[in-house]
Design an enzyme around this catalytic site. Structure first.
Site, PDB file in Angstrom:
ATOM      1  N   GLU A   1       0.788  -1.233   0.000  1.00  0.00           N
ATOM      2  CA  GLU A   1       0.000   0.000   0.000  1.00  0.00           C
ATOM      3  C   GLU A   1       0.822   1.285   0.000  1.00  0.00           C
ATOM      4  O   GLU A   1       0.275   2.358  -0.215  1.00  0.00           O
ATOM      5  CB  GLU A   1      -1.024   0.000   1.137  1.00  0.00           C
ATOM      6  CG  GLU A   1      -0.473   0.050   2.547  1.00  0.00           C
ATOM      7  CD  GLU A   1      -0.322  -1.330   3.156  1.00  0.00           C
ATOM      8  OE1 GLU A   1      -0.170  -2.313   2.399  1.00  0.00           O
ATOM      9  OE2 GLU A   1      -0.346  -1.429   4.403  1.00  0.00           O
ATOM     10  N   ASN A   2       2.120   1.192   0.240  1.00  0.00           N
ATOM     11  CA  ASN A   2       2.923   2.406   0.110  1.00  0.00           C
ATOM     12  C   ASN A   2       3.097   2.820  -1.353  1.00  0.00           C
ATOM     13  O   ASN A   2       3.529   3.943  -1.632  1.00  0.00           O
ATOM     14  CB  ASN A   2       4.283   2.241   0.802  1.00  0.00           C
ATOM     15  CG  ASN A   2       5.016   0.992   0.389  1.00  0.00           C
ATOM     16  OD1 ASN A   2       4.418  -0.055   0.177  1.00  0.00           O
ATOM     17  ND2 ASN A   2       6.316   1.083   0.248  1.00  0.00           N
TER      18      ASN A   2
END
Lengths: 231, 219
Positions: free
Chosen positions: B47-48
């Site tokens: 998700e980064n």
């Protein structure tokens, strides 16, 4: 004239105590190292810092926690910083937790002229407390407000003198949204090049968002969790 | 016998279908990647800001600018793509991620989950967990059945600050696999050597045994 400044010290001219700062980075990846060092050096106090994380005890925003320059953090995760936990539990530091997607969208909205937006994230949790809720097509959403900052600090891999930026790999993270949401956006880059040297099709942040740019030095690029494949 | 972390991950890998975009949380969920059928076309999301996460790098290929959501150094696979955190969570919130697996401190019979805070004690934050449970098509929890004190982590009602409500479909613990539906846990599989009644006894929240309940298989 021009956006290029000599270094971080020059880039933070006008930064004062009690301001709200937005900072790019995820963990220690893609953080504006030079700018953080300059803010520490300047010694301004009572800063509100909006950043996904708060660094580690002795690097990243942890440096500004050490020197007690931060009064409030807006973050999604601060688990790697024991100093943070201590200052918070002692009541010396305020924290506003924002879910990571909500935080990135609040910054995006701040830079895009959207004052607030509805999101399904956090409905039924403490994050939604005191916020307006509304139902759309049978599902509940919570109203989240945009974030803007007095200064925004981003770190890019390459930038040109017009302020156009290209980030590298996962060091992009929060930087593109942070860049759009500062009254004064400062970009520090590993490679500062002349206009025309970047492919216009490959630019992530258009220079219109960037007011000051400089070539950073001595990047440490510390790794938080070195993990290697076996063999 | 209760399962170890790898066995929990191995069982969860059976929930992954070819064609899935999958987001794996920190801890046991990360291990799931090691057991996904290599013939499957599965894309791992971090998700980064990455689709197409590969294994941990060799020493020569470590890059400080390439990490996962757990801040670990990683690699990419061919066809990978980097993007901003806003884009990443647009994917997640927009329902484009097929499956997310995450750890939890508590789960309850309504499908609510708590995994980000212990008031007055642990101040870490929710990271992307609230967005993931609100947005992913399917949410599976991987955790130990009981805490260090031996108390059930599967409850009638979570008493820690919530991460999300009505969002958990399935829980895989060291004791078994439980679905959540109609305000009940339903035991559908048990760890080898355990009886469904053992699992039921260890579960605080309302819990029924499926008529099809069977022993877990790891093939």
């Amino acid at each position: 004239m021009g956006k290029v400044v000599k270094n971080a010290a020059e880039a933070i001219e006008g930064l004062e105590s009690n301001m709200t700062l937005l900072l790019g980075g995820f963990g220690l990846c893609g953080i504006p190292e030079n700018s953080i060092a300059a803010i520490k050096e300047l010694g301004v106090k009572n800063l509100t810092c909006v950043s996904n994380n708060a660094g580690v005890d002795d690097f990243g925003l942890g440096l500004l926690l050490q020197s007690r320059q931060i009064i409030k953090m807006v973050s999604s995760y601060v688990g790697e910083n024991a100093l943070f936990e201590k200052q918070y539990l002692d009541g010396d530091l305020d924290i506003e937790f924002a879910p990571q997607g909500t935080l990135s969208e609040r910054l995006r909205a701040g830079g895009a002229g959207i004052p607030a937006f509805y999101t399904p994230t956090g409905v039924g949790t403490t994050v939604a407390e005191g916020k307006e809720e509304r139902e759309f097509d049978g599902r509940k959403y919570v109203l989240e407000k945009a974030i803007k900052g007095d200064f925004a600090f981003v770190k890019a891999w390459k930038g040109d003198t017009k302020g156009n930026l290209i980030y590298k790999k996962t060091a992009r993270n929060f930087n593109p949204m942070v860049a759009t949401a500062g009254k004064i956006t400062v970009a520090e880059v590993e490679h500062l090049v002349e206009p025309g040297e970047l492919n216009p099709d490959e630019i992530h942040t258009p220079g219109i968002y960037v007011q000051r740019i400089f070539q950073g030095t001595n990047y440490e690029k510390r790794i938080e969790q070195l993990t290697l494949s076996e063999g | 016998m209760a399962l170890d972390r790898n066995q929990i991950a191995q069982r969860i890998s059976q929930e992954v279908e070819s064609g899935f975009y999958v987001n794996l949380g920190i801890g046991i969920p990360t291990l799931v990647a090691n057991f996904i059928d290599p013939s499957f076309d599965v894309v791992l999301q971090s998700e980064n800001g990455l689709l197409g996460m590969g294994p941990f790098p060799t020493k020569e290929n470590v890059d400080a600018d390439l990490i996962n959501a757990g801040k670990q150094t990683i690699s990419t696979v061919p066809g990978s793509v980097f993007f901003s955190s806003a884009e990443s969570f647009a994917m997640i919130r927009g329902g484009h991620v097929n499956l997310t697996v995450l750890g939890a401190m508590q789960v309850d019979i309504t499908g609510s989950i708590a995994n980000w805070m212990i008031p007055g004690k642990m101040i870490k934050g929710m990271g992307g967990a609230m967005d993931l449970v609100a947005g992913a098509q399917k949410v599976i929890v991987a955790m130990k059945h009981t805490n260090k004190k031996g108390d059930s982590k599967l409850l009638t009602k979570c008493n820690l600050p919530l991460t999300g409500i009505n969002c958990i479909n399935k829980v895989v613990t060291d004791m078994g696999v439980l679905n959540i539906a109609n305000n009940k846990f339903e035991i559908i599989e048990v760890a080898p050597g355990l009886n469904p009644e053992d699992v039921q006894k260890a579960t605080e929240g309302g819990c029924i045994i499926s008529s099809d309940c069977k022993e877990m298989s790891f093939n």
